[in-house]
Motif scaffolding. Structure first.
Motif, PDB file in Angstrom:
ATOM      1  N   GLN A 258      34.776  52.866  40.194  1.00 32.69           N
ATOM      2  CA  GLN A 258      34.802  53.084  38.742  1.00 32.69           C
ATOM      3  C   GLN A 258      34.951  54.549  38.364  1.00 32.69           C
ATOM      4  O   GLN A 258      35.349  54.856  37.240  1.00 32.69           O
TER       5      GLN A 258
ATOM      6  N   ALA B 259      32.001  47.541  36.320  1.00 27.04           N
ATOM      7  CA  ALA B 259      32.230  48.962  36.613  1.00 27.04           C
ATOM      8  C   ALA B 259      33.692  49.314  36.479  1.00 27.04           C
ATOM      9  O   ALA B 259      34.065  50.339  35.938  1.00 27.04           O
ATOM     10  N   LEU B 260      34.534  48.421  36.974  1.00 26.02           N
ATOM     11  CA  LEU B 260      35.967  48.679  36.932  1.00 26.02           C
ATOM     12  C   LEU B 260      36.443  48.871  35.509  1.00 26.02           C
ATOM     13  O   LEU B 260      37.366  49.628  35.235  1.00 26.02           O
TER      14      LEU B 260
ATOM     15  N   ALA C  92      37.895  46.313  44.244  1.00 25.97           N
ATOM     16  CA  ALA C  92      36.706  46.421  43.397  1.00 25.97           C
ATOM     17  C   ALA C  92      36.342  45.094  42.760  1.00 25.97           C
ATOM     18  O   ALA C  92      35.191  44.882  42.377  1.00 25.97           O
ATOM     19  N   THR C  93      37.296  44.185  42.640  1.00 24.19           N
ATOM     20  CA  THR C  93      36.973  42.877  42.082  1.00 24.19           C
ATOM     21  C   THR C  93      36.385  41.947  43.126  1.00 24.19           C
ATOM     22  O   THR C  93      36.009  40.828  42.810  1.00 24.19           O
ATOM     23  N   GLY C  94      36.315  42.419  44.377  1.00 25.80           N
ATOM     24  CA  GLY C  94      35.649  41.634  45.413  1.00 25.80           C
ATOM     25  C   GLY C  94      36.551  40.692  46.171  1.00 25.80           C
ATOM     26  O   GLY C  94      36.061  39.758  46.800  1.00 25.80           O
TER      27      GLY C  94
ATOM     28  N   TRP D 279      43.228  40.021  38.552  1.00 29.60           N
ATOM     29  CA  TRP D 279      43.329  41.334  37.929  1.00 29.60           C
ATOM     30  C   TRP D 279      44.780  41.647  37.590  1.00 29.60           C
ATOM     31  O   TRP D 279      45.699  41.019  38.114  1.00 29.60           O
TER      32      TRP D 279
ATOM     33  N   VAL E  90      27.902  40.470  43.004  1.00 25.95           N
ATOM     34  CA  VAL E  90      28.478  41.760  43.374  1.00 25.95           C
ATOM     35  C   VAL E  90      29.800  41.961  42.657  1.00 25.95           C
ATOM     36  O   VAL E  90      30.095  43.018  42.114  1.00 25.95           O
ATOM     37  N   THR E  91      30.580  40.895  42.636  1.00 27.10           N
ATOM     38  CA  THR E  91      31.876  40.976  41.986  1.00 27.10           C
ATOM     39  C   THR E  91      31.731  41.274  40.517  1.00 27.10           C
ATOM     40  O   THR E  91      32.445  42.092  39.955  1.00 27.10           O
TER      41      THR E  91
ATOM     42  N   ALA F 206      31.065  44.803  40.037  1.00 23.35           N
ATOM     43  CA  ALA F 206      32.258  45.600  40.290  1.00 23.35           C
ATOM     44  C   ALA F 206      33.241  45.489  39.136  1.00 23.35           C
ATOM     45  O   ALA F 206      33.863  46.464  38.734  1.00 23.35           O
ATOM     46  N   VAL F 207      33.356  44.277  38.604  1.00 23.36           N
ATOM     47  CA  VAL F 207      34.275  44.074  37.505  1.00 23.36           C
ATOM     48  C   VAL F 207      33.829  44.863  36.286  1.00 23.36           C
ATOM     49  O   VAL F 207      34.629  45.510  35.610  1.00 23.36           O
TER      50      VAL F 207
ATOM     51  N   PRO G 244      40.276  43.590  35.264  1.00 21.31           N
ATOM     52  CA  PRO G 244      40.073  42.199  35.650  1.00 21.31           C
ATOM     53  C   PRO G 244      40.709  41.300  34.590  1.00 21.31           C
ATOM     54  O   PRO G 244      40.605  41.585  33.396  1.00 21.31           O
TER      55      PRO G 244
ATOM     56  N   TRP H  42      34.258  51.536  47.589  1.00 23.39           N
ATOM     57  CA  TRP H  42      34.090  50.251  46.931  1.00 23.39           C
ATOM     58  C   TRP H  42      33.045  50.338  45.814  1.00 23.39           C
ATOM     59  O   TRP H  42      33.254  49.822  44.725  1.00 23.39           O
TER      60      TRP H  42
ATOM     61  N   PRO I  99      38.062  36.773  41.496  1.00 17.46           N
ATOM     62  CA  PRO I  99      38.622  37.045  40.175  1.00 17.46           C
ATOM     63  C   PRO I  99      40.026  37.650  40.246  1.00 17.46           C
ATOM     64  O   PRO I  99      40.372  38.317  41.212  1.00 17.46           O
TER      65      PRO I  99
END
Lengths: 193, 247
Positions: free
Chosen positions: A69, B98-99, A21-23, B157, B91-92, B95-96, B215, A65, B155
């Protein structure tokens, strides 16, 4: 305690999902490699079309992906979560393409696969082995009904038409079979890891 | 809510759990479950049967190149990433963000504690698959109570699993004082220069169990370990990364 060179194969599923998820490309690749066999297996079993199954498997990882969340460890494993995504996509695809999701031949073949108990499968997952044995012990008509409903996503009405039985009988077969299978889960929450 | 409502739900619970209940019946059933915890639990348990059926399906290898096609679609192919850093960063970032709301409701909070020290960035540590740190979380009595993983990529985590075992087997060996009750706990990364960085707060369940990920910037040259803290600041567990220095 150690660092450097830890194989990604040892990283927990949840950690891989978090990493993807962090890419991170490496983590994403490891995540796909870990689950692609399971995801594609579900898709091909439901849709019986390799190209469509690959599309579904790909969409499954895209959804995982994009929706990492909403994954909640308290509601089941990453494996179960991914499997559910793949199954829902496969069932939707079949419903959009065919009036009858399965042919009689395919249903019999899948029932044979589900009931088969290769030694390595039984050893790999005790919970799955118990479930497989429970399905094998169901009366044939109940096993057919629960596989049509649970794997192919067929409604009770579709099952009644497929089997040439009243709607109420189809519902009863599903319900009775589910009741029997439920007992093998035991008191604890079942998982597949 | 009446017994009759529950009876009607139970009559269709199996179909609901398998996702085959037609639309209007499904809507009614879901509305009832929103008000009835017992029926909700009943259906959730039946859902496990459906999960169990799927687990019986044999795995099957997808066509060659599948994994590459997936990472291409996600924009996570390594070569593509080099050419499109901005796109990937955006995008990252999404996602971060959202995470941050994903793993059981934890909240990410970053606060530097101790002497001020700028985070050390090691160019060699970013984006490397070989930089994953792993360590056991040890309680003050040196009993293992979990694991932590810290990834120094970009990134980066942090992920940890915790089982303090309040009521599990072996909890008695930790004596009657036990650990502080379930609730909020914090993860703090420790640095070699004596500073620390609180990277997140999350909740453990009544049994003292929980998972958490977030993250976080992880500099492998300067991070030495991690500490799990109770809400009152007391130390629940520590982890030490065995990191070769001065490479």
């Amino acid at each position: 305690m150690r660092r450097l060179g830890l194989p990604l194969g040892r990283v927990p599923d949840e950690a891989l999902l978090a990493g993807m998820a962090t890419g991170d490309p490496e983590i994403a690749l490891a995540f796909v490699r870990r689950f692609q066999r399971m995801v594609f297996g579900i898709a091909i079993a439901v849709v019986d079309d390799p190209q469509l199954a690959e599309d579904i498997a790909q969409q499954t990882f895209e959804r995982a992906w994009r929706h990492a969340q909403v994954y909640d460890t308290r509601r089941g494993s990453v494996r179960t979560w991914l499997g559910t995504i793949a199954h829902n996509l496969a069932v939707d695809a079949v419903r959009a393409r065919r009036a009858t999701p399965v042919s009689p031949e395919d249903l019999d073949a899948l029932l044979g696969v589900v009931n088969r108990t290769p030694e390595q499968w039984a050893l790999a997952d005790e919970a799955a082995a118990r479930m497989r044995a429970a399905v094998a012990e169901l009366p044939r008509e109940q096993a057919r009904a629960v596989v049509m409903a649970g794997i192919y996503g067929m409604t009770a009405r579709q099952i009644s038409e497929f089997e040439g039985i009243p709607l109420g009988t189809a519902k009863t077969r599903i319900r009775t079979a589910m009741g029997k299978l439920r007992t093998v889960l035991g008191p604890e929450r079942a998982d597949h890891d | 809510m009446t017994d009759r409502d529950c009876e009607r739900l139970r009559a269709v619970a199996e179909e609901l759990a398998l996702g085959i209940l037609p639309g209007h019946e499904r809507a009614e059933a879901i509305a009832h479950m929103d008000r009835c915890p017992a029926c909700r639990e009943h259906v959730e348990r039946l859902t496990l049967v459906g999960d169990g059926l799927l687990a019986l399906l044999p795995g099957s290898e997808p066509p060659a190149g599948f994994e590459t096609r997936v990472t291409d679609v996600l924009g996570l192919n390594r070569s593509a990433r080099r050419w499109q850093p901005r796109a990937v960063v955006s995008v990252t970032a999404a996602a971060v963000i959202a995470l941050g709301f994903g793993f059981g409701g934890w909240a990410v909070r970053t606060a530097v504690e101790g002497p001020a020290a700028p985070p050390s960035r090691s160019a060699g540590a970013t984006g490397s698959e070989h930089g994953l740190l792993e360590a056991s979380l040890l309680a003050p009595d040196h009993h293992p109570v979990g694991r932590i993983f810290a990834y120094p990529g970009s990134p980066g985590w942090v992920y940890m699993s915790v089982d303090l075992g309040h009521d599990g087997p072996g909890s008695g060996s930790r004596g009657g004082d036990g650990y502080p009750g379930a609730g909020k706990v914090s993860c703090r990364l420790e640095r070699t220069d004596g500073t620390s960085l609180r990277v997140g707060t999350f909740s453990l369940d009544d049994s003292g169990r929980g998972h958490w990920g977030a993250p976080a910037r992880v500099a492998p040259d300067t991070v030495s370990g991690a500490t799990l803290l109770a809400a009152d600041g007391s130390v629940l567990a520590t982890a030490h990364f065995d990191v070769p220095r001065n490479q």
